[in-house]
Design a protein around this motif. Structure first.
Motif, PDB file in Angstrom:
ATOM      1  N   LEU A  86      52.517  15.549  38.860  1.00 21.20           N
ATOM      2  CA  LEU A  86      52.153  16.877  39.393  1.00 21.20           C
ATOM      3  C   LEU A  86      51.766  17.812  38.257  1.00 21.20           C
ATOM      4  O   LEU A  86      50.751  18.504  38.311  1.00 21.20           O
ATOM      5  CB  LEU A  86      53.332  17.500  40.146  1.00 21.20           C
ATOM      6  CG  LEU A  86      53.580  17.065  41.582  1.00 21.20           C
ATOM      7  CD1 LEU A  86      54.811  17.764  42.136  1.00 21.20           C
ATOM      8  CD2 LEU A  86      52.374  17.384  42.470  1.00 21.20           C
TER       9      LEU A  86
ATOM     10  N   TYR B 170      49.697  21.145  38.797  1.00 22.61           N
ATOM     11  CA  TYR B 170      50.618  21.734  39.778  1.00 22.61           C
ATOM     12  C   TYR B 170      51.936  22.076  39.096  1.00 22.61           C
ATOM     13  O   TYR B 170      52.278  21.505  38.066  1.00 22.61           O
ATOM     14  CB  TYR B 170      50.896  20.748  40.913  1.00 22.61           C
ATOM     15  CG  TYR B 170      49.701  20.489  41.778  1.00 22.61           C
ATOM     16  CD1 TYR B 170      49.456  21.263  42.907  1.00 22.61           C
ATOM     17  CD2 TYR B 170      48.798  19.483  41.454  1.00 22.61           C
ATOM     18  CE1 TYR B 170      48.333  21.033  43.695  1.00 22.61           C
ATOM     19  CE2 TYR B 170      47.679  19.249  42.235  1.00 22.61           C
ATOM     20  CZ  TYR B 170      47.454  20.030  43.350  1.00 22.61           C
ATOM     21  OH  TYR B 170      46.345  19.807  44.123  1.00 22.61           O
TER      22      TYR B 170
ATOM     23  N   ALA C 288      57.296  17.443  48.642  1.00 20.92           N
ATOM     24  CA  ALA C 288      56.108  17.141  47.839  1.00 20.92           C
ATOM     25  C   ALA C 288      56.178  15.788  47.146  1.00 20.92           C
ATOM     26  O   ALA C 288      55.236  15.398  46.460  1.00 20.92           O
ATOM     27  CB  ALA C 288      55.896  18.240  46.805  1.00 20.92           C
TER      28      ALA C 288
ATOM     29  N   PHE D 264      53.316  13.584  48.157  1.00 23.72           N
ATOM     30  CA  PHE D 264      52.048  14.094  47.620  1.00 23.72           C
ATOM     31  C   PHE D 264      51.952  13.725  46.142  1.00 23.72           C
ATOM     32  O   PHE D 264      50.909  13.252  45.664  1.00 23.72           O
ATOM     33  CB  PHE D 264      51.953  15.613  47.818  1.00 23.72           C
ATOM     34  CG  PHE D 264      50.854  16.250  47.009  1.00 23.72           C
ATOM     35  CD1 PHE D 264      49.540  15.827  47.163  1.00 23.72           C
ATOM     36  CD2 PHE D 264      51.128  17.242  46.082  1.00 23.72           C
ATOM     37  CE1 PHE D 264      48.516  16.392  46.403  1.00 23.72           C
ATOM     38  CE2 PHE D 264      50.126  17.814  45.330  1.00 23.72           C
ATOM     39  CZ  PHE D 264      48.807  17.379  45.478  1.00 23.72           C
TER      40      PHE D 264
ATOM     41  N   CYS E 270      54.433  26.444  52.828  1.00 26.93           N
ATOM     42  CA  CYS E 270      53.913  25.423  51.899  1.00 26.93           C
ATOM     43  C   CYS E 270      53.553  24.104  52.579  1.00 26.93           C
ATOM     44  O   CYS E 270      52.709  23.362  52.081  1.00 26.93           O
ATOM     45  CB  CYS E 270      54.947  25.141  50.808  1.00 26.93           C
ATOM     46  SG  CYS E 270      55.393  26.606  49.863  1.00 26.93           S
TER      47      CYS E 270
ATOM     48  N   LYS F 116      49.935  23.173  53.243  1.00 24.64           N
ATOM     49  CA  LYS F 116      49.151  23.003  52.007  1.00 24.64           C
ATOM     50  C   LYS F 116      49.441  21.630  51.388  1.00 24.64           C
ATOM     51  O   LYS F 116      48.535  20.928  50.936  1.00 24.64           O
ATOM     52  CB  LYS F 116      49.513  24.102  51.007  1.00 24.64           C
ATOM     53  CG  LYS F 116      49.141  25.500  51.472  1.00 24.64           C
ATOM     54  CD  LYS F 116      49.687  26.533  50.510  1.00 24.64           C
ATOM     55  CE  LYS F 116      49.572  27.955  51.020  1.00 24.64           C
ATOM     56  NZ  LYS F 116      48.229  28.494  51.097  1.00 24.64           N
ATOM     57  N   ILE F 117      50.718  21.287  51.350  1.00 23.39           N
ATOM     58  CA  ILE F 117      51.099  20.013  50.731  1.00 23.39           C
ATOM     59  C   ILE F 117      50.546  18.848  51.552  1.00 23.39           C
ATOM     60  O   ILE F 117      49.960  17.906  51.023  1.00 23.39           O
ATOM     61  CB  ILE F 117      52.631  19.911  50.603  1.00 23.39           C
ATOM     62  CG1 ILE F 117      53.147  21.013  49.670  1.00 23.39           C
ATOM     63  CG2 ILE F 117      53.060  18.536  50.110  1.00 23.39           C
ATOM     64  CD1 ILE F 117      54.653  21.170  49.661  1.00 23.39           C
TER      65      ILE F 117
ATOM     66  N   GLU G   1      48.049  18.847  53.604  1.00 25.19           N
ATOM     67  CA  GLU G   1      46.590  18.768  53.564  1.00 25.19           C
ATOM     68  C   GLU G   1      46.132  18.010  52.310  1.00 25.19           C
ATOM     69  O   GLU G   1      45.250  17.152  52.360  1.00 25.19           O
ATOM     70  CB  GLU G   1      45.970  20.169  53.587  1.00 25.19           C
ATOM     71  CG  GLU G   1      44.457  20.082  53.765  1.00 25.19           C
ATOM     72  CD  GLU G   1      43.727  21.345  53.360  1.00 25.19           C
ATOM     73  OE1 GLU G   1      44.147  22.006  52.388  1.00 25.19           O
ATOM     74  OE2 GLU G   1      42.719  21.666  54.015  1.00 25.19           O
ATOM     75  N   GLN G   2      46.773  18.324  51.187  1.00 27.17           N
ATOM     76  CA  GLN G   2      46.354  17.689  49.929  1.00 27.17           C
ATOM     77  C   GLN G   2      46.783  16.222  49.891  1.00 27.17           C
ATOM     78  O   GLN G   2      46.080  15.366  49.357  1.00 27.17           O
ATOM     79  CB  GLN G   2      46.886  18.490  48.743  1.00 27.17           C
ATOM     80  CG  GLN G   2      46.266  19.890  48.719  1.00 27.17           C
ATOM     81  CD  GLN G   2      46.655  20.705  47.503  1.00 27.17           C
ATOM     82  OE1 GLN G   2      46.273  20.380  46.399  1.00 27.17           O
ATOM     83  NE2 GLN G   2      47.423  21.759  47.707  1.00 27.17           N
TER      84      GLN G   2
ATOM     85  N   LEU H  64      44.220  14.981  59.079  1.00 27.28           N
ATOM     86  CA  LEU H  64      45.377  15.893  59.101  1.00 27.28           C
ATOM     87  C   LEU H  64      45.530  16.528  60.472  1.00 27.28           C
ATOM     88  O   LEU H  64      44.550  16.933  61.093  1.00 27.28           O
ATOM     89  CB  LEU H  64      45.169  16.993  58.058  1.00 27.28           C
ATOM     90  CG  LEU H  64      46.223  18.105  58.034  1.00 27.28           C
ATOM     91  CD1 LEU H  64      47.559  17.586  57.491  1.00 27.28           C
ATOM     92  CD2 LEU H  64      45.753  19.299  57.209  1.00 27.28           C
TER      93      LEU H  64
ATOM     94  N   THR I 120      48.212  19.498  62.305  1.00 28.02           N
ATOM     95  CA  THR I 120      49.390  20.369  62.097  1.00 28.02           C
ATOM     96  C   THR I 120      49.793  21.010  63.411  1.00 28.02           C
ATOM     97  O   THR I 120      48.964  21.223  64.300  1.00 28.02           O
ATOM     98  CB  THR I 120      49.094  21.487  61.075  1.00 28.02           C
ATOM     99  OG1 THR I 120      48.005  22.271  61.545  1.00 28.02           O
ATOM    100  CG2 THR I 120      48.774  20.935  59.713  1.00 28.02           C
TER     101      THR I 120
ATOM    102  N   THR J 196      45.191  24.803  51.880  1.00 22.44           N
ATOM    103  CA  THR J 196      44.612  24.943  50.543  1.00 22.44           C
ATOM    104  C   THR J 196      43.090  24.971  50.603  1.00 22.44           C
ATOM    105  O   THR J 196      42.454  25.790  49.942  1.00 22.44           O
ATOM    106  CB  THR J 196      45.120  23.798  49.643  1.00 22.44           C
ATOM    107  OG1 THR J 196      46.531  23.980  49.493  1.00 22.44           O
ATOM    108  CG2 THR J 196      44.450  23.791  48.290  1.00 22.44           C
TER     109      THR J 196
ATOM    110  N   PRO K 103      45.758  24.856  41.705  1.00 20.32           N
ATOM    111  CA  PRO K 103      44.949  23.869  40.954  1.00 20.32           C
ATOM    112  C   PRO K 103      43.580  23.599  41.583  1.00 20.32           C
ATOM    113  O   PRO K 103      42.561  23.647  40.867  1.00 20.32           O
ATOM    114  CB  PRO K 103      45.853  22.624  40.920  1.00 20.32           C
ATOM    115  CG  PRO K 103      47.233  23.164  41.085  1.00 20.32           C
ATOM    116  CD  PRO K 103      47.095  24.327  42.021  1.00 20.32           C
TER     117      PRO K 103
END
Ligand code: SF4
Lengths: 448, 388
Positions: A87, A92, A101, A104, A142, A145-146, A148-149, A158, A160, B309, B344
């Motif tokens: 990370l 990150y 996370a 991820f 969060c 976001k996590i 999605e990545q 994805l 949600t 994001t 990032p």
């Protein structure tokens, strides 16, 4: 002590004594390998956060892995240090959301599915296959976001789901009334919305996987879950009534958590049954997990996956036994929903919308803990707050106050359930030693 | 003459600054005149409804000098430090004295927790001097189901506002209030133009004052003053400094912007709730009132708290392009973590477009608690100048 020597020791250093725990551990590994084979054969594969209503995927026979379960596996395999390095290297922060996370971070590992020079897999259990679908609920800022990545790195679709806040907050949700009368218990519009959300999720899954949802399968899954959780209820009640207890959280956390992720299967139901029968046999035979049991401790918070032996560190010296954790007790009290046949989706909605509330919303959490303290004859509560998770911020003041007002001492500390870098075994044991000596023992003496 | 000097010579700006600096004065006047005042925690409380009910909306803000006696007792340390300081004023009686009720919108997870805690405090410690608390459980994922639920929830909120107002509120009253809010936003957009148009006449610090004063005064008066400032500022000198976009934590005071701009750059735009985001989207007068409120608040530019994001990457790209910024400062307070997950990919995307970036993460609040980061700002300003 001779018996102790025979107990299997886990990677996290704890001594486990139940067959059900060993069976669950063995099964999950075998199940994971089979899942990988299914995925390699081209089947769709879901990656879900723990609060996602996985029952739908179960009913559609879509194999899936649960984020928190996988984080625990990665933690137990001591992968987190490597992952947080990855990370950092990718720009990150490495001190955020460790629990959620982990996967991820793993998705950044180019070696995840490779073998080392000796031919051993470099990733945990050979690494995580690419999910076709990643689903989470937006229960914090969060999570989306996590996920999605994570989904992007794996090339997954994805999905949600939102989270709503209860307006109606009747106390004592744990009274069995919720199993039957959940329509009365929740805001009606919250359940309505959750049912529609489930329907949307089903449409998404049908489109992504080509599989069609079958309401009868969901009904079967829901009934199996009711049976499974009823065994947890019986197990919890049994342990609570035993003095000394036949098992501790080291036995129950893993046995229950692993099987919870298999809920809705016959294996899950049968495993819960075998757990109950095993604990009952121990109880009937008068077996004590800690023969010198003097103090019964409650563990509030997520499990310390990388140092399970922590829980056993106070047994010999003080006779202090961690005999309660939310893992078994949530199974016992929070999952069962009857009247499934009337509307399986609505019954499922009435289960999943409450999970966040039960655990993280005062007064539901504090009132439940109080009731559990009474049922389990708890002498002291050790409460771990993860320092880097806003979602797990759940009103520690109100919880502590409610418990202390009831005459039970509470120790609160911050730690990380996954990241061993933030865990000082010596310090943590020191805190608990001091707590037992200065609070738990005198408090119990005073009550005599 | 510097922009600051020009601004302070403007009677309109001085009045806005006076309100900005003395945030309670208008509240006290309004209450003395019999107007009910409603405090807002979170940036998604529809002012239009409160104004339609004849109520005065005001933003809860933090006092950096206040000792956090109550907060330390009730809140865990992982709460955003600004919210911690806001909480202190809510539970120590400050707002009970000042306002008639408090509305919390779930603009971020932290604030949801605050609502749950306040609700529980009302239950277990009813003697605490905490105002009545109402909650708006917005759902921000862009989906018809959630849009419809939001309309339902706004209906519930309207019932509460009607109780506070002591009467029913008609659609026409809501539209009229919306016209007032839209006019204010239109005036603020003129300031925005002067801030990030081809010529920059207003710096970030002054913009914060102009925008933020809206939260503490009569909205019509605010609009009039902003219009006047916009007219005057068109003839203020052009600021020739590297153009920077600010993304990150809410700035309730100008301290940080003053420091950044002192390094030789100008902040031409920002994406927090005490800045440009306030006037991002109008109430659509052609829609039904509830739909228009939901449209206005649900579809504003993505906040760092309630977006994926990828949405935040695109939002920042859009904002940087719209303000023609050459560089971006990321500023994130400690424990205000969500934006850290966006950083990032945002940085990568910006740098691929040749934009310079500076990241100040895990910052303490108030700003003065940090080790001096003036060197970092100067180095960044130098790079910007070199690249400008
Ligand atoms: S805040 Fe907590 S629940 Fe949310 S992503 Fe981070 S660790 Fe997970």
């Amino acid at each position: 002590m001779a018996e102790e020597a025979k107990r299997p020791e886990s990677q996290s250093g704890a001594v486990k004594r139940l067959k059900a725990t060993a069976t669950a551990s063995a099964y999950q590994k075998e199940w994971f390998q089979k899942t990988k084979e299914r995925v390699e054969a081209g089947e769709p594969f879901g990656y879900l956060n723990a609060d996602v209503p996985m029952e739908v995927l179960r009913a559609m026979d879509i194999p899936f892995v649960v984020n928190q379960w996988w984080a625990a596996i990665c933690g137990a395999k001591r992968m987190t240090k490597k992952y947080f390095g990855l990370l950092r290297d990718a720009g990150y922060r490495d001190d955020l959301c460790s629990y959620c996370a982990t996967a991820f971070a793993e998705s950044l590992d180019p070696d995840d599915r490779k073998l080392d020079e000796e031919g051993k897999p470099m990733g945990p259990w050979g690494g995580l296959p690419d999910p076709t679908i990643a689903i989470t609920r937006l229960t914090c800022d969060c999570q989306g976001k996590i996920f999605e990545q994570f989904a992007k790195n794996h090339g997954s679709a994805l999905y949600t789901m939102e989270n709503t806040v209860a307006r109606k907050v009747p106390l004592k949700w744990f009274d069995k009334v919720i199993w039957n009368d959940w329509e009365e218990f929740y805001d009606k519009d919250r359940i309505d919305e959750a049912v529609e959300e489930l329907q949307q999720m089903i449409r998404f899954l049908e489109q992504e996987t080509g599989k069609m949802f079958d309401m009868n399968s969901l009904e079967k899954v829901m009934n199996l879950i009711n049976e499974q959780e009823l065994y947890y209820n019986k197990t919890r009640d049994l342990i609570a009534s035993c003095h000394p207890v036949p098992v501790t959280v080291v036995d129950t956390i893993n046995a229950v958590m692993q099987a919870q992720w298999q809920r809705g299967t016959e294996w899950g139901r049968d495993h819960a049954k075998s757990l109950y029968e095993e604990v009952k046999a121990l109880a009937d035979a008068g077996v004590a997990a800690v023969p010198n049991e003097k103090y019964r401790l409650m563990w509030l918070g997520r499990g310390i996956w990388h140092d399970f032996s922590f829980y056993q560190s106070f047994e010999e010296k003080y006779g202090a036994v961690f005999m309660w954790s939310m893992y078994l007790a949530m199974g016992a009290d929070a999952y069962i929903r009857y009247h499934v046949e009337e509307d399986p989706l609505r019954a499922l909605a009435a289960r999943y919308i409450g999970m966040e509330d039960f655990l993280h919303m005062p007064p539901w959490n504090s009132q439940w803990y109080l009731q559990q303290i009474e049922q389990n004859d708890i002498d002291g509560v050790v409460y771990m707050i993860p320092g880097n998770c806003m979602q797990a911020v759940e009103g520690s003041y109100f919880i502590k106050k409610a418990i202390e007002d009831a005459g039970v001492p509470v120790l609160i500390f911050e730690a990380d359930p996954v990241d061993p870098r933030k865990w000082s075994a010596e310090n943590m044991r020191g805190f608990v030693n001091e707590f037992i000596e200065t609070k738990v023992i005198p408090n119990k003496e005073n009550k005599k | 003459m510097s922009i600051r000097e020009c601004a302070l010579k403007s009677a309109a700006f001085s009045r806005l600054k006076d309100v900005y600096d003395n945030r309670e004065q208008e509240i006290k006047k309004a209450r003395a005149a019999g107007t009910k005042v409603i405090a807002e925690l979170g940036c998604d409380v529809p002012d239009e409804l409160l104004l339609a009910g004849g109520l005065m909306p005001v933003r809860v803000y933090a006092d950096p000098d206040k000792e956090l006696v109550q907060t330390n007792k009730y809140l865990e340390f992982s709460f955003d430090p600004i919210v911690r300081a806001q909480f202190e004023k809510i539970v120590d009686g400050t707002y009970k004295e000042l306002v008639d009720a408090l509305v919390v919108s779930n603009s971020t997870d932290v604030i949801i927790r605050i609502y749950l805690y306040l609700r529980e405090m009302h239950r277990v410690e009813p003697e605490k001097p905490i105002p009545e608390v109402e909650f708006i459980d917005w759902l921000f994922t862009r989906n018809l189901l959630y849009q419809q639920r939001n309309e339902f929830l706004i209906g519930l909120f309207q019932e509460t506002v009607e109780r506070w107002a002591g009467r029913k509120i008609s659609d026409e009253e809501i539209r009229e209030a919306a016209r007032v809010c839209n006019a204010d936003k239109a005036a603020l957009r003129k300031i925005g133009e002067l801030r990030h148009g081809s010529e920059v006449h207003i710096n970030g610090s002054e913009a914060l004052v102009i925008i933020g004063s809206a939260f503490f005064m009569d909205r019509k008066e605010h609009t009039k003053l902003v219009e006047e400032v916009a007219k005057e500022a068109a003839s203020w000198p052009v600021i020739n400094a590297p153009r920077v976009f600010f993304t990150g934590s809410n700035q309730e005071s100008t301290d940080l912007y003053d420091k950044i701009e002192a390094s030789g750059v100008v902040i031409v735009g920002d994406d927090h709730d005490w800045g440009d985001r306030f006037y991002d989207r109008d109430f659509n007068l052609e829609y039904t009132t509830r739909r228009a409120i939901v449209d206005c608040y649900m579809l504003r530019e993505f906040s760092s708290k309630k977006a994926y994001t990828s949405q935040r990457v695109e939002a920042l790209n859009r904002e940087v392009a719209a303000t023609a910024a050459d560089g971006v400062i990321f500023y994130m307070n400690e424990y205000e973590e969500a934006a850290s997950w966006d950083y990032p990919p945002q940085k990568k995307s910006l740098e691929s477009q040749g934009k310079k970036t500076l990241c100040l993460a895990k910052m303490k609040w108030p700003m003065s608690k940090n080790d001096d980061f003036g060197d970092k700002l100067s180095a960044f300003a130098d790079t910007m100048k070199g690249g400008a």
